[in-house]
Design an enzyme around this catalytic site. Structure first.
Site, PDB file in Angstrom:
ATOM      1  CD  GLU A  22      -3.124  -0.061  -0.024  1.00 53.68           C
ATOM      2  OE1 GLU A  22      -3.022   0.268  -1.222  1.00 53.68           O
ATOM      3  OE2 GLU A  22      -3.898  -0.940   0.381  1.00 53.68           O
ATOM      4  N   GLY A  65     -15.387   6.728  -2.850  1.00 60.23           N
ATOM      5  CA  GLY A  65     -14.559   7.191  -1.738  1.00 60.23           C
ATOM      6  C   GLY A  65     -14.302   6.121  -0.694  1.00 60.23           C
ATOM      7  N   GLY A  71     -12.085   3.511  -1.010  1.00 59.91           N
ATOM      8  CA  GLY A  71     -10.805   2.820  -1.118  1.00 59.91           C
ATOM      9  C   GLY A  71     -10.860   1.610  -2.030  1.00 59.91           C
ATOM     10  CG  LEU A  72     -13.599  -0.990  -2.029  1.00 51.79           C
ATOM     11  CD1 LEU A  72     -14.972  -1.646  -1.892  1.00 51.79           C
ATOM     12  CD2 LEU A  72     -12.500  -1.995  -1.685  1.00 51.79           C
ATOM     13  CB  SER A 117     -15.623   4.323  -7.097  1.00 56.48           C
ATOM     14  OG  SER A 117     -15.128   5.476  -6.466  1.00 56.48           O
ATOM     15  CD  GLU A 119      -7.714   9.026 -10.393  1.00 59.12           C
ATOM     16  OE1 GLU A 119      -8.198   8.093 -11.064  1.00 59.12           O
ATOM     17  OE2 GLU A 119      -7.817   9.084  -9.158  1.00 59.12           O
ATOM     18  CG  ASP A 147      -6.303   2.458  -7.515  1.00 58.00           C
ATOM     19  OD1 ASP A 147      -5.619   1.624  -6.900  1.00 58.00           O
ATOM     20  OD2 ASP A 147      -6.648   3.549  -7.023  1.00 58.00           O
ATOM     21  CE1 TYR A 155      -2.525   7.822  -3.255  1.00 58.15           C
ATOM     22  CE2 TYR A 155      -1.788   9.475  -4.828  1.00 58.15           C
ATOM     23  CZ  TYR A 155      -1.898   8.150  -4.440  1.00 58.15           C
ATOM     24  OH  TYR A 155      -1.363   7.162  -5.232  1.00 58.15           O
TER      25      TYR A 155
HETATM   26  C1  GLA Z   1      -4.932   5.061  -4.325  1.00 61.23           C
HETATM   27  C2  GLA Z   1      -4.150   5.307  -5.611  1.00 61.23           C
HETATM   28  C3  GLA Z   1      -3.224   4.141  -5.932  1.00 61.23           C
HETATM   29  C4  GLA Z   1      -2.373   3.755  -4.720  1.00 61.23           C
HETATM   30  C5  GLA Z   1      -3.235   3.619  -3.476  1.00 61.23           C
HETATM   31  C6  GLA Z   1      -2.416   3.410  -2.234  1.00 61.23           C
HETATM   32  O1  GLA Z   1      -5.824   4.012  -4.497  1.00 61.23           O
HETATM   33  O2  GLA Z   1      -5.024   5.542  -6.700  1.00 61.23           O
HETATM   34  O3  GLA Z   1      -2.424   4.455  -7.043  1.00 61.23           O
HETATM   35  O4  GLA Z   1      -1.334   4.667  -4.543  1.00 61.23           O
HETATM   36  O5  GLA Z   1      -4.045   4.768  -3.263  1.00 61.23           O
HETATM   37  O6  GLA Z   1      -1.721   2.213  -2.316  1.00 61.23           O
END
Ligand code: GLA
Length: 399
Positions: free
Chosen positions: A42, A136, A138-139, A141, A174, A186, A235
Site C-alpha cells: 500500500e 470514496g 478505497g475500492l 470507484s 487522473e 487501481d 494523498y
Molecule cells: C490510491 C491510488 C493508488 C495507490 C493507493 C495506495 O488508491 O489511486 O495508485 O497509490 O491509493 O496504495
C-alpha cells in the site's frame, strides 16, 4: 451478505431501462469495469514497488450507443445528473452550455481528453452509467469509471489498446485532468483483473503475473462507511514526501531513483539524516516493499498465517508511519483481528476512511462478517457494509 450476480443484474436492468426512457431506444452496448481491493503493497505503487491487488465483483457499468450529436451526453444514474461535453469543450473543462463540468464528470471527460491527445478516433456517445463500487471507499470507484468509459470509447472508435496501455492512459487522465497524483495500481487492477486470482504487479517494469489465493481463505471487505474529504490533497502530500526522501537520500546513495532502490538495512543506516516526518513516510514505503516482496512465496506455499501477519504489520505502518488511517478503520481492524478465523486485517487503498480488507478462513467467513458488523456497530454506532468478495475479470464489454 455475499455480492452476487443479482446485484449486478439489477444494475444492468436498471441502466437499460433508464437508457430506454431517456433516449427512446435500447443501448447498443454495455461496458463493465471492476473496482479493486489491495492485499499488500500500500502506497508503494508510486514508489515503483510491488502491489498485490485483485479486481472485485463490484463494478461500474456503462450502457451506451454512438450518436451523431455534436456532444457526448452522459447520465449518472446514481446521482441523477447529466452532463454533455465534446472534444471541443475538454480543454476548458466545461459542458456544451459552458457551465463547468461537475467533479464526477472529470473522470469520463479526462478519459476522452487523453484519448484525444493520443489521436485515437473518438465518436460521441449517449450513455447512462451506474456503479456498485462505493465512492470514496478505497475500492477504486474512480479507476472503474475511467476503465469502463475507456472500453466504451474503444468500442465506438474501432481501435484496440492492450489492457495495460488503457490502464496507463487512465492513470494519466487522473493525474493530469482530475489532478490526483495516483499510481498505476487501481487502473491496472481494473483493466487486467483475472477471475479468482490475485495480481502481482512490479510497478517499475509493469510486468505482472497472477498469484492464486489459497482455496481455504476468503477475502472479506468491510466498509467503515466513513468518507474523508480532501483526500487528494493528503494523498499528493504523501507522494511529495516520498519524492523529498529520495532527493535527500541521493546525497548518500546517488544511484537510487526511487524508494524501491533502498533496502531496509540501508535505510536504517541513513534514516536519522531525514526530517522526522519524511523519515516516517519513507520507512513505511521501504518496509512495505520488503513485505510485498515476500507475498508471492508465502501465498505459493499456502502460508496464510505469515501472509496475514504481514497484512497486520502493514496496517500498523499505515496507521503510525504513513498516518493515513482513521479511528473507525482502526476499530474495524482491531475487532477483525480478535475474531476467530481472521488471518490478517488492514485498511485497503489510500486510507483516510473507506474499507478494510480481511483474509479469513473460508468456513468462518460468514460468522466473521456478522460478528465484525455487530462489534463495529456497537463501538461506533455506524452501520458497516461487510461482504465476502470474489476476484473478478478486468474491464470489458458485456454486450
Ligand atoms: C490510491 C491510488 C493508488 C495507490 C493507493 C495506495 O488508491 O489511486 O495508485 O497509490 O491509493 O496504495
Amino acid at each position: 451478505m455475499e455480492t452476487d450476480l443479482y446485484t449486478n443484474m439489477n444494475i444492468i436492468d436498471q441502466l437499460a431501462t433508464t437508457y430506454r426512457e431517456k433516449f427512446g431506444y435500447a443501448p447498443t452496448h454495455i461496458a463493465r469495469a471492476p473496482g479493486r481491493v489491495n492485499l499488500l503493497g500500500e502506497h508503494v505503487d508510486y514508489n515503483n514497488g510491488f502491489v498485490l491487488p485483485a479486481a472485485i465483483d463490484r463494478a461500474t457499468y456503462v450502457a451506451f450507443s454512438p450518436t451523431n450529436a455534436r456532444h457526448s451526453m452522459l447520465w449518472a444514474l446514481d446521482l441523477n445528473q447529466q452532463v454533455s461535453f465534446s472534444v471541443e469543450t475538454l480543454a476548458s473543462k466545461t459542458q456544451a452550455n459552458s457551465s463547468p463540468l461537475p467533479e464526477w464528470a472529470l473522470y469520463p471527460a479526462g478519459v476522452m481528453n487523453v484519448l484525444h491527445e493520443e489521436q485515437l478516433s473518438l465518436l460521441n456517445m449517449t450513455a447512462v452509467f451506474s456503479s456498485n463500487v462505493p465512492q470514496g471507499s478505497g475500492l477504486s470507484s474512480s479507476a472503474s469509471i475511467e476503465m469502463a468509459f475507456m472500453i466504451a470509447w474503444q468500442m465506438l472508435g474501432g481501435w484496440t489498446l492492450p489492457p495495460m496501455k488503457r490502464a496507463l492512459l487512465g492513470q494519466r487522465a487522473e493525474n493530469q485532468y482530475v489532478g490526483v497524483n495516483c499510481g498505476i495500481m487501481d487502473q491496472f487492477a481494473s483493466a487486467c483483473g483475472v477471475e479468482n486470482k490475485l495480481l502481482l504487479l512490479d510497478c517499475r517494469s509493469l510486468e505482472w503475473k497472477t498469484v492464486p489465493l489459497p482455496e481455504n481463505v476468503s477475502i472479506v471487505i468491510a466498509d467503515t462507511t466513513v468518507r474523508r474529504k480532501l483526500t487528494s490533497g493528503e494523498y499528493n502530500k504523501r507522494r511529495s514526501a516520498c519524492e523529498e526522501a529520495v532527493r535527500l537520500l541521493q546525497q548518500d546513495l546517488p544511484n537510487i531513483k526511487s524508494l524501491r532502490d533502498v533496502g531496509v538495512e540501508e535505510f536504517n543506516g541513513l534514516a536519522k539524516k531525514l526530517p522526522k516526518e519524511i523519515e516516517k513516510r519513507a520507512r513505511h514505503v521501504v518496509e512495505e516493499i520488503g513485505r510485498s516482496n515476500q507475498a508471492e512465496a508465502l501465498l505459493e506455499a499456502g502460508d496464510i498465517q505469515n501472509f496475514g501477519r504481514l497484512m497486520n504489520e502493514c496496517h500498523v505502518s499505515l496507521r503510525d508511519l504513513y498516518e493515513v488511517s482513521c479511528p473507525e478503520l482502526n476499530v474495524m481492524v482491531n475487532i477483525a483481528q480478535s475474531l476467530d478465523g481472521c488471518c490478517g486485517a488492514r485498511l485497503t487503498g489510500a486510507g483516510f476512511g473507506g474499507c478494510t480488507v480481511n483474509l479469513v478462513a473460508k468456513e468462518k467467513a460468514e460468522s466473521f462478517a456478522q460478528a465484525l458488523a455487530k462489534g463495529y456497530e456497537a463501538e461506533t454506532g455506524l452501520h458497516p457494509e461487510i461482504y465476502i468478495s470474489h476476484a473478478s475479470n478486468g474491464a470489458g464489454l458485456l454486450k
